[in-house]
Design a protein around this motif. Structure first.
Motif: not given
Length: 231
Positions: A178-187, A190-192, A208-210, A215-222
């Motif tokens: 995802t780069g910073d298009a999505a970050v993983h917060e509180n399960h 969300v946007i970065a 929303r697009k992502l 996907a089964e896995t989103y690899y979030c940089y943050h």
């Protein structure tokens, strides 16, 4: 083919932090996605080697967007491993190569003019950090929908955080980097850091697009990977 996250732990402003660059392994060749802050080369090298891979097999670096925590060590990688192909969107490549002033620097200078007094020192430091980034030429400029890495990876335009931000979709793995298009917060995804998004509305559309890719896995940089079925 597989993707692994590379947890890079560091201290920033007295707080412990972790970023998660991704490593793509395909036909014994390695592709690194984003390079951390300046002087992170050794940290990322160590994590790649710790996972059992050799740096001589690093073939590509893909940059999702221009930000100091994503391109900070790019010039160090290119200098040490000159055979590496650097891949970025055409729009972001203009900032990375120095063809145009980066959107982030323009934003930082504008914000500095109206910063509270207690934040001005940080604002000046951040601008200096951006100005100290070394320019790196881009070997391959990509666009929305392009298939790369032996047609295993689809480039997905996800503007908002920056105008030329890209994410990466891997149909066979049902995974997204995802780069910073999505970050993983509180399960949740969300946007970065909305405060630094260049266009919050477009960032929300990209998120929303992502999510709609399911996907089964989103690899979030943050925040690290978000998996549908756990590890």
């Amino acid at each position: 083919m597989k993707i692994i996250e590379l947890p890079i732990e560091f201290e920033f402003n007295g707080q412990e932090n972790t970023i998660y660059p991704s490593l793509i392994i395909l036909n014994n060749e390695l592709t690194l996605v984003d390079t951390g802050y300046p002087n992170f080369l050794r940290l990322i090298e160590n994590e790649i080697i710790h996972n059992g891979y050799e740096m001589k097999n690093l073939k590509n670096i893909i940059i999702t967007h221009y930000d100091d925590d994503h391109i900070g060590s790019l010039s160090d990688f290119k200098e040490k491993y000159p055979w590496i192909n650097i891949i970025a969107s055409e729009m972001e490549s203009k900032s990375i190569s120095g063809e145009m002033k980066s959107e982030r620097l323009v934003q930082a200078e504008e914000i500095l003019e109206n910063m509270p007094l207690d934040q001005i020192e940080f604002g000046k430091w951040f601008i200096k950090q951006l100005k100290n980034l070394k320019y790196v030429s881009i070997d391959k400029k990509v666009h929305d929908g392009d298939m790369i890495l032996d047609n295993k990876c689809k480039v997905v335009a996800t503007p908002g955080h920056t105008s030329g931000h890209i994410s990466l979709y891997f149909p066979s793995l049902k995974s997204v980097i995802t780069g910073d298009a999505a970050v993983h917060e509180n399960h949740e995804l969300v946007i970065a850091n909305p405060h630094f998004c260049l266009d919050v509305e477009r960032a929300e559309q990209s998120l929303r697009k992502l999510k709609n890719m399911k996907a089964e896995t989103y690899y979030c940089y943050h925040g690290g990977p978000k998996r549908k079925y756990g590890r």
